[in-house]
Write a protein that holds these residues in place. Structure first.
Motif, PDB file in Angstrom:
ATOM      1  N   LYS A  87      88.753 141.589  49.863  1.00  0.00           N
ATOM      2  CA  LYS A  87      89.578 142.728  49.442  1.00  0.00           C
ATOM      3  C   LYS A  87      91.017 142.273  49.219  1.00  0.00           C
ATOM      4  CE  LYS A  87      86.672 146.041  51.926  1.00  0.00           C
ATOM      5  NZ  LYS A  87      86.612 147.080  52.988  1.00  0.00           N
ATOM      6  N   PRO A  88      91.234 141.430  48.204  1.00  0.00           N
ATOM      7  CA  PRO A  88      92.587 140.898  47.979  1.00  0.00           C
ATOM      8  C   PRO A  88      93.592 141.952  47.552  1.00  0.00           C
ATOM      9  CG  PRO A  88      91.128 140.320  46.160  1.00  0.00           C
ATOM     10  CD  PRO A  88      90.268 140.942  47.218  1.00  0.00           C
ATOM     11  N   GLY A  89      93.114 143.139  47.191  1.00  0.00           N
ATOM     12  CA  GLY A  89      94.028 144.197  46.787  1.00  0.00           C
ATOM     13  C   GLY A  89      94.579 145.014  47.936  1.00  0.00           C
ATOM     14  N   SER A  90      94.095 144.768  49.162  1.00  0.00           N
ATOM     15  CA  SER A  90      94.608 145.518  50.305  1.00  0.00           C
ATOM     16  C   SER A  90      96.026 145.077  50.639  1.00  0.00           C
ATOM     17  CB  SER A  90      93.695 145.309  51.521  1.00  0.00           C
ATOM     18  OG  SER A  90      93.718 143.952  51.933  1.00  0.00           O
ATOM     19  N   LEU A  91      96.758 145.927  51.354  1.00  0.00           N
ATOM     20  CA  LEU A  91      98.154 145.636  51.669  1.00  0.00           C
ATOM     21  C   LEU A  91      98.289 144.366  52.500  1.00  0.00           C
ATOM     22  CD1 LEU A  91     101.125 146.444  51.626  1.00  0.00           C
ATOM     23  CD2 LEU A  91     100.692 147.890  53.638  1.00  0.00           C
ATOM     24  N   LEU A  92      97.445 144.221  53.531  1.00  0.00           N
ATOM     25  CA  LEU A  92      97.503 143.025  54.378  1.00  0.00           C
ATOM     26  C   LEU A  92      97.233 141.771  53.563  1.00  0.00           C
ATOM     27  CD1 LEU A  92      97.649 141.676  57.173  1.00  0.00           C
ATOM     28  CD2 LEU A  92      95.192 142.077  57.393  1.00  0.00           C
ATOM     29  N   ALA A  93      96.216 141.824  52.696  1.00  0.00           N
ATOM     30  CA  ALA A  93      95.879 140.651  51.887  1.00  0.00           C
ATOM     31  C   ALA A  93      97.019 140.292  50.940  1.00  0.00           C
ATOM     32  CB  ALA A  93      94.596 140.908  51.114  1.00  0.00           C
ATOM     33  N   LYS A  94      97.631 141.282  50.332  1.00  0.00           N
ATOM     34  CA  LYS A  94      98.735 141.022  49.403  1.00  0.00           C
ATOM     35  C   LYS A  94      99.907 140.331  50.106  1.00  0.00           C
ATOM     36  CE  LYS A  94      97.883 144.706  46.036  1.00  0.00           C
ATOM     37  NZ  LYS A  94      98.409 145.963  45.456  1.00  0.00           N
ATOM     38  N   ILE A  95     100.200 140.778  51.319  1.00  0.00           N
ATOM     39  CA  ILE A  95     101.329 140.186  52.060  1.00  0.00           C
ATOM     40  C   ILE A  95     101.025 138.744  52.454  1.00  0.00           C
ATOM     41  CG2 ILE A  95     102.652 140.325  54.199  1.00  0.00           C
ATOM     42  CD1 ILE A  95     102.360 143.366  54.036  1.00  0.00           C
ATOM     43  N   LEU A  96      99.849 138.521  53.037  1.00  0.00           N
ATOM     44  CA  LEU A  96      99.508 137.185  53.519  1.00  0.00           C
ATOM     45  C   LEU A  96      99.307 136.203  52.367  1.00  0.00           C
ATOM     46  CD1 LEU A  96      97.032 138.074  56.427  1.00  0.00           C
ATOM     47  CD2 LEU A  96      99.401 137.312  56.610  1.00  0.00           C
ATOM     48  N   LEU A  97      98.582 136.626  51.347  1.00  0.00           N
ATOM     49  CA  LEU A  97      98.341 135.733  50.222  1.00  0.00           C
ATOM     50  C   LEU A  97      99.625 135.474  49.442  1.00  0.00           C
ATOM     51  CD1 LEU A  97      94.931 137.160  48.889  1.00  0.00           C
ATOM     52  CD2 LEU A  97      95.304 135.152  50.325  1.00  0.00           C
ATOM     53  N   GLY A  98     100.478 136.493  49.356  1.00  0.00           N
ATOM     54  CA  GLY A  98     101.741 136.315  48.655  1.00  0.00           C
ATOM     55  C   GLY A  98     102.674 135.350  49.369  1.00  0.00           C
ATOM     56  N   LYS A  99     102.569 135.269  50.693  1.00  0.00           N
ATOM     57  CA  LYS A  99     103.455 134.391  51.444  1.00  0.00           C
ATOM     58  C   LYS A  99     102.918 132.973  51.570  1.00  0.00           C
ATOM     59  CE  LYS A  99     106.005 133.948  55.751  1.00  0.00           C
ATOM     60  NZ  LYS A  99     106.469 134.585  57.003  1.00  0.00           N
ATOM     61  N   TYR A 100     101.599 132.839  51.767  1.00  0.00           N
ATOM     62  CA  TYR A 100     101.053 131.523  52.121  1.00  0.00           C
ATOM     63  C   TYR A 100     100.182 130.892  51.032  1.00  0.00           C
ATOM     64  CZ  TYR A 100     102.455 132.706  56.895  1.00  0.00           C
ATOM     65  OH  TYR A 100     103.166 133.043  58.010  1.00  0.00           O
ATOM     66  N   LEU A 121      92.754 131.020  49.356  1.00  0.00           N
ATOM     67  CA  LEU A 121      92.578 131.118  50.801  1.00  0.00           C
ATOM     68  C   LEU A 121      91.602 130.064  51.316  1.00  0.00           C
ATOM     69  CD1 LEU A 121      92.938 132.622  53.513  1.00  0.00           C
ATOM     70  CD2 LEU A 121      91.078 134.140  52.806  1.00  0.00           C
ATOM     71  N   LEU A 122      90.602 129.695  50.521  1.00  0.00           N
ATOM     72  CA  LEU A 122      89.575 128.768  50.985  1.00  0.00           C
ATOM     73  C   LEU A 122      90.049 127.319  51.007  1.00  0.00           C
ATOM     74  CD1 LEU A 122      86.437 130.229  49.156  1.00  0.00           C
ATOM     75  CD2 LEU A 122      87.112 130.532  51.539  1.00  0.00           C
ATOM     76  N   THR A 123      91.140 127.005  50.303  1.00  0.00           N
ATOM     77  CA  THR A 123      91.595 125.612  50.226  1.00  0.00           C
ATOM     78  C   THR A 123      92.961 125.380  50.845  1.00  0.00           C
ATOM     79  OG1 THR A 123      92.522 126.026  48.010  1.00  0.00           O
ATOM     80  CG2 THR A 123      90.254 125.202  48.136  1.00  0.00           C
ATOM     81  N   VAL A 124      93.713 126.423  51.140  1.00  0.00           N
ATOM     82  CA  VAL A 124      95.076 126.257  51.642  1.00  0.00           C
ATOM     83  C   VAL A 124      95.062 125.724  53.066  1.00  0.00           C
ATOM     84  CG1 VAL A 124      95.279 128.600  52.599  1.00  0.00           C
ATOM     85  CG2 VAL A 124      97.331 127.398  51.789  1.00  0.00           C
ATOM     86  N   ASN A 125      96.058 124.888  53.390  1.00  0.00           N
ATOM     87  CA  ASN A 125      96.236 124.361  54.738  1.00  0.00           C
ATOM     88  C   ASN A 125      97.344 125.105  55.443  1.00  0.00           C
ATOM     89  OD1 ASN A 125      94.253 122.290  54.468  1.00  0.00           O
ATOM     90  ND2 ASN A 125      95.736 121.058  53.301  1.00  0.00           N
ATOM     91  N   ALA A 126      97.320 125.080  56.758  1.00  0.00           N
ATOM     92  CA  ALA A 126      98.336 125.789  57.549  1.00  0.00           C
ATOM     93  C   ALA A 126      99.642 125.011  57.529  1.00  0.00           C
ATOM     94  CB  ALA A 126      97.844 125.971  58.981  1.00  0.00           C
ATOM     95  N   PRO A 127     100.743 125.599  57.047  1.00  0.00           N
ATOM     96  CA  PRO A 127     102.037 124.907  57.095  1.00  0.00           C
ATOM     97  C   PRO A 127     102.554 124.821  58.530  1.00  0.00           C
ATOM     98  CG  PRO A 127     102.316 127.156  56.296  1.00  0.00           C
ATOM     99  CD  PRO A 127     100.839 126.931  56.426  1.00  0.00           C
TER     100      PRO A 127
END
Length: 503
Positions: free
Chosen positions: A33-46, A52-58
């Motif tokens: 559900k990438p359109g949800s508010l939580l997803a938009k905030i997290l995906l927009g920042k990181y 999401l499946l390939t990103v590493n933790a900064p």
């Protein structure tokens, strides 16, 4: 203690695995559900440049994001794609060929095909392009053609392979985390089975744990204590023999006297038994004679009273007679059985029968469409049939066809219903009642519940349904669907006998 009950453990949850399964639920929501508010905030920042499946933790990320990626790692090995229009699924990078295992196409890959999506393997009318499949994936042609994409262009969706629906659940996530890389699964013997003979027996949970304790040598018997290096008295307090589980519950003269008072349908012979497991198996056939009122095995209850009588003698210096011990065991077993019977009667009185909700579409003037399918597993062919009737079952139109490359019965039922729905649209009917004998299919349509096997077909049905003024999807028993069933079987039989490769 955290290992499965089926291998002789207690099945407690491992808190670390359970925590990962819980945070994986949050990762699943962000992913699906990438359109949800939580997803938009997290995906927009990181996730600026990566998914999401390939990103590493900064190094400077929050604890919440690091935890979500920990859950993401659990998902990665079991994610797949259900094909709708194929536009967002990579042929080479995503798992889409199989809905249950991590099957990915492999090379060598031509440079021109590096960025292929599944939509490039489909024709304009959303059918598989056989010629293109043979060029790109010649070894997987038959397997791919068993996938039924959406004819209306529904988007592809992620699926969680361990569940039948394709939706992630914490329970399935924990099962995957707990068994990932585990080599512990010890098979049960042919005679003794932990689930059947201990955890599924008709007795109280306390008695089940007590039986488990005996078998796993967890009771503080003399033999068990000395094996753990505890210098304690290893002799039976009654007869001065070595105190083992077999001795205290069966071989001790006092135990024999107690068992002599228990009237059983068949005598149990334990002379050759080497451990308590064999006794549990032998007592499965030892039913108490009426009018005892005891339906399950009496072994756990008498073993419990023998154990408590032994502890009473050791710690309280009070001797219980054989009659007291036998009577107490029978009483405990009878009380538990009576309680279970009373509970069952109360539940039956409350739920007299299945609750039926009055159908608001029970208007006899509304046309109905009955659909059904017949399936040949060996040839993977299916006969699809539908019959549209007007008021008072007056026939309007019917049709049938054969579909190749079908691997599951539910897919055949969904395809048949979709054909009937399209026929109703072509007839220009404003109202229709769709009837099918597959309850899972009806629930998936009415409740918008995802089912990975029929995802694209259900999305088509929901999309096509929007053209009707009034439409309902209702379960129909097989006995009321004989005509469509016969029609489907006839067309399938004709196809098999003629050997024609119909599609």
């Amino acid at each position: 203690m955290t290992k499965p009950k089926s291998v002789g453990s207690l099945g407690f949850r491992d808190i670390q695995f359970f925590n990962q399964a819980l945070v994986a639920k949050q990762a699943w929501k962000v992913l699906t559900k990438p359109g949800s508010l939580l997803a938009k905030i997290l995906l927009g920042k990181y996730c600026h440049k990566q998914s999401l499946l390939t990103v590493n933790a900064p190094t400077n990320c929050s604890h919440g994001w690091r935890s979500l990626l920990h859950g993401r790692d659990l998902l990665k090995g079991y994610l797949g794609k259900a094909i709708g229009n194929g536009c967002t699924t990579s042929v080479w990078k995503d798992t889409w060929v199989s809905l249950t295992s991590q099957v990915k196409p492999y090379g060598p890959i031509a440079e021109a095909d590096m960025d292929l999506t599944v939509s490039d393997l489909l024709t304009d009318d959303m059918q598989w392009n056989t010629k293109r499949l043979k060029e790109v994936l010649p070894l997987l042609v038959d397997q791919i053609k068993c996938i039924k994409p959406s004819s209306t262009g529904a988007e592809d969706v992620f699926i969680w392979q361990p569940t039948s629906s394709g939706d992630y659940t914490t329970k399935s996530g924990y099962a995957v985390a707990a068994t990932k890389g585990s080599t512990l699964l010890v098979p049960n013997s042919d005679l003794f089975n932990w689930i059947r003979d201990v955890w599924a027996t008709e007795c109280s949970p306390k008695m089940k744990v007590f039986t488990w304790s005996i078998i796993q040598r967890a009771l503080p018997l003399g033999e068990n204590l000395q094996s753990r290096g505890i210098h304690a008295q290893a002799k039976c307090i009654r007869c001065n023999e070595l105190e083992t589980a077999k001795h205290i519950f069966f071989d001790c003269p006092f135990a024999k006297e107690v068992w002599s008072l228990i009237l059983l349908k068949e005598v149990v012979h334990l002379a050759t038994a080497t451990d308590f497991k064999e006794a549990v198996v032998a007592f499965k056939r030892a039913v108490c004679l009426p009018p005892s009122g005891i339906t399950g095995s009496i072994l756990p209850w008498i073993s419990w009273t023998l154990w408590t009588a032994r502890n009473t003698l050791i710690f309280k210096k009070r001797h219980l007679t054989k009659e007291e011990v036998a009577t107490k065991g029978l009483r405990l077993a009878r009380e538990w059985c009576q309680t279970q019977n009373q509970t069952a009667k109360m539940e039956k009185s409350i739920h007299v029968g299945p609750t039926r909700v009055k159908n608001r579409h029970a208007d006899p003037t509304i046309p109905t469409c009955k659909s059904d399918a017949a399936w040949a597993k060996d040839t993977q062919k299916a006969g699809l049939a539908w019959i549209i009737n007007g008021p008072e079952e007056a026939p309007i139109k019917q049709g049938s066809t054969v579909q190749d490359f079908v691997t599951l019965p539910i897919v055949t039922e969904a395809l048949a219903l979709r054909l009937g729905l399209i026929a109703a649209v072509n007839l220009g009917l404003p109202r229709i009642k769709m009837l099918s004998e597959n309850a899972t299919l009806i629930r998936a349509i009415n409740n918008d519940a995802q089912n990975k096997e029929i995802y694209g077909i259900v999305r088509d049905i929901q999309q096509i349904s929007s053209v009707f003024v009034d439409i309902s999807f209702v379960f129909l028993s097989r006995s009321q669907n004989n005509q469509a069933d016969s029609l489907a079987k006839q067309v399938l039989a004709g196809s098999v006998s003629s050997g024609c490769p119909l599609g």
